[in-house]
Design a protein around this motif. Structure first.
Motif, PDB file in Angstrom:
ATOM      1  N   VAL A  95      -5.733   1.475   0.318  1.00 24.06           N
ATOM      2  CA  VAL A  95      -5.300   0.098   0.082  1.00 24.06           C
ATOM      3  C   VAL A  95      -6.379  -0.827   0.629  1.00 24.06           C
ATOM      4  N   GLU A  96      -6.740  -1.796  -0.180  1.00 24.31           N
ATOM      5  CA  GLU A  96      -7.773  -2.752   0.208  1.00 24.31           C
ATOM      6  C   GLU A  96      -7.409  -3.415   1.531  1.00 24.31           C
ATOM      7  N   GLY A  97      -8.365  -3.393   2.478  1.00 27.46           N
ATOM      8  CA  GLY A  97      -8.163  -4.021   3.781  1.00 27.46           C
ATOM      9  C   GLY A  97      -7.497  -3.130   4.811  1.00 27.46           C
ATOM     10  N   HIS A  98      -7.088  -1.918   4.431  1.00 27.72           N
ATOM     11  CA  HIS A  98      -6.462  -0.983   5.373  1.00 27.72           C
ATOM     12  C   HIS A  98      -7.487   0.056   5.798  1.00 27.72           C
ATOM     13  N   LYS A  99      -7.492   0.373   7.082  1.00 28.36           N
ATOM     14  CA  LYS A  99      -8.497   1.278   7.629  1.00 28.36           C
ATOM     15  C   LYS A  99      -8.256   2.728   7.202  1.00 28.36           C
ATOM     16  N   GLU A 106       0.484   0.475  12.382  1.00 32.95           N
ATOM     17  CA  GLU A 106       1.882   0.563  11.958  1.00 32.95           C
ATOM     18  C   GLU A 106       2.256  -0.570  10.995  1.00 32.95           C
ATOM     19  N   GLN A 107       1.772  -1.771  11.244  1.00 31.04           N
ATOM     20  CA  GLN A 107       2.101  -2.901  10.366  1.00 31.04           C
ATOM     21  C   GLN A 107       1.558  -2.690   8.957  1.00 31.04           C
ATOM     22  N   GLN A 108       0.438  -1.982   8.850  1.00 30.91           N
ATOM     23  CA  GLN A 108      -0.134  -1.737   7.528  1.00 30.91           C
ATOM     24  C   GLN A 108       0.701  -0.733   6.733  1.00 30.91           C
TER      25      GLN A 108
END
Length: 89
Positions: free
Chosen positions: A26-30, A59-61
Protein backbone atom coordinates in the motif's frame (compact mmCIF):
# COMPACT_ATOMS: atom_id res chain seq x y z
CA UNK A 1 -6.12 3.56 -1.01
CA UNK A 2 -3.52 2.79 -3.66
CA UNK A 3 -2.42 -0.83 -3.52
CA UNK A 4 -0.07 -2.82 -5.72
CA UNK A 5 -0.58 -6.59 -5.82
CA UNK A 6 2.78 -8.36 -5.82
CA UNK A 7 1.56 -11.99 -5.95
CA UNK A 8 -1.61 -14.02 -5.70
CA UNK A 9 -2.59 -17.67 -5.56
CA UNK A 10 -5.75 -19.73 -5.17
CA UNK A 11 -6.45 -23.44 -4.82
CA UNK A 12 -9.60 -25.53 -4.54
CA UNK A 13 -10.44 -28.84 -2.93
CA UNK A 14 -13.75 -30.59 -2.30
CA UNK A 15 -13.50 -30.56 1.49
CA UNK A 16 -12.37 -26.98 2.17
CA UNK A 17 -13.55 -25.08 -0.91
CA UNK A 18 -11.35 -22.21 -2.10
CA UNK A 19 -8.23 -21.08 -0.26
CA UNK A 20 -5.99 -18.28 -1.48
CA UNK A 21 -3.45 -15.62 -0.63
CA UNK A 22 -2.84 -12.16 -2.00
CA UNK A 23 0.32 -10.25 -1.19
CA UNK A 24 0.26 -6.52 -1.74
CA UNK A 25 1.84 -3.19 -0.90
CA UNK A 26 0.00 0.00 0.00
CA UNK A 27 1.35 3.38 -1.00
CA UNK A 28 2.90 5.14 2.01
CA UNK A 29 3.02 1.98 4.18
CA UNK A 30 6.38 0.61 5.24
CA UNK A 31 5.43 -3.08 5.37
CA UNK A 32 3.62 -5.19 2.75
CA UNK A 33 0.51 -7.23 3.60
CA UNK A 34 -0.88 -10.69 3.02
CA UNK A 35 -4.62 -11.33 2.74
CA UNK A 36 -5.60 -14.97 3.27
CA UNK A 37 -8.95 -15.91 1.72
CA UNK A 38 -11.30 -18.86 2.16
CA UNK A 39 -14.70 -19.52 0.61
CA UNK A 40 -17.13 -22.35 0.05
CA UNK A 41 -17.70 -24.02 -3.32
CA UNK A 42 -19.93 -21.19 -4.57
CA UNK A 43 -17.41 -18.40 -3.91
CA UNK A 44 -20.22 -16.16 -2.66
CA UNK A 45 -19.02 -15.54 0.90
CA UNK A 46 -15.36 -14.94 1.67
CA UNK A 47 -13.64 -15.25 5.04
CA UNK A 48 -10.34 -13.44 5.26
CA UNK A 49 -7.41 -12.65 7.49
CA UNK A 50 -5.12 -9.65 7.02
CA UNK A 51 -1.53 -9.77 8.25
CA UNK A 52 1.76 -8.05 7.70
CA UNK A 53 3.69 -10.12 5.17
CA UNK A 54 7.12 -10.53 6.73
CA UNK A 55 7.47 -8.43 9.87
CA UNK A 56 5.27 -6.26 12.03
CA UNK A 57 4.52 -2.74 10.97
CA UNK A 58 2.54 0.23 12.20
CA UNK A 59 -0.75 -0.82 13.84
CA UNK A 60 -2.62 2.25 12.55
CA UNK A 61 -1.64 1.35 9.00
CA UNK A 62 -2.93 -2.22 9.14
CA UNK A 63 -6.10 -0.92 10.79
CA UNK A 64 -6.54 1.51 7.86
CA UNK A 65 -6.18 -1.35 5.37
CA UNK A 66 -8.66 -3.44 7.36
CA UNK A 67 -11.12 -0.55 7.29
CA UNK A 68 -10.66 -0.14 3.53
CA UNK A 69 -11.36 -3.86 3.02
CA UNK A 70 -14.52 -3.62 5.12
CA UNK A 71 -15.85 -0.40 3.60
CA UNK A 72 -14.65 -0.47 -0.01
CA UNK A 73 -16.18 -3.39 -1.92
CA UNK A 74 -14.15 -2.58 -5.04
CA UNK A 75 -10.88 -2.79 -3.12
CA UNK A 76 -11.77 -6.16 -1.59
CA UNK A 77 -13.15 -7.47 -4.90
CA UNK A 78 -9.90 -6.52 -6.66
CA UNK A 79 -7.92 -8.57 -4.14
CA UNK A 80 -10.24 -11.57 -4.48
CA UNK A 81 -10.19 -11.28 -8.27
CA UNK A 82 -6.38 -11.36 -8.29
CA UNK A 83 -6.42 -14.66 -6.39
CA UNK A 84 -9.14 -16.18 -8.58
CA UNK A 85 -7.33 -15.11 -11.74
CA UNK A 86 -4.11 -16.72 -10.45
CA UNK A 87 -5.96 -20.03 -10.12
CA UNK A 88 -7.25 -19.81 -13.69
CA UNK A 89 -3.82 -19.00 -15.14
Amino acid sequence: MNAKITSAEMAYNERDGYFGRVRFEVEGHKQPYELTLQSDKRMDDWNYSLNFLSESGVEQQIEAVEQAIEENDDFFDDLVEAAVNAMEA
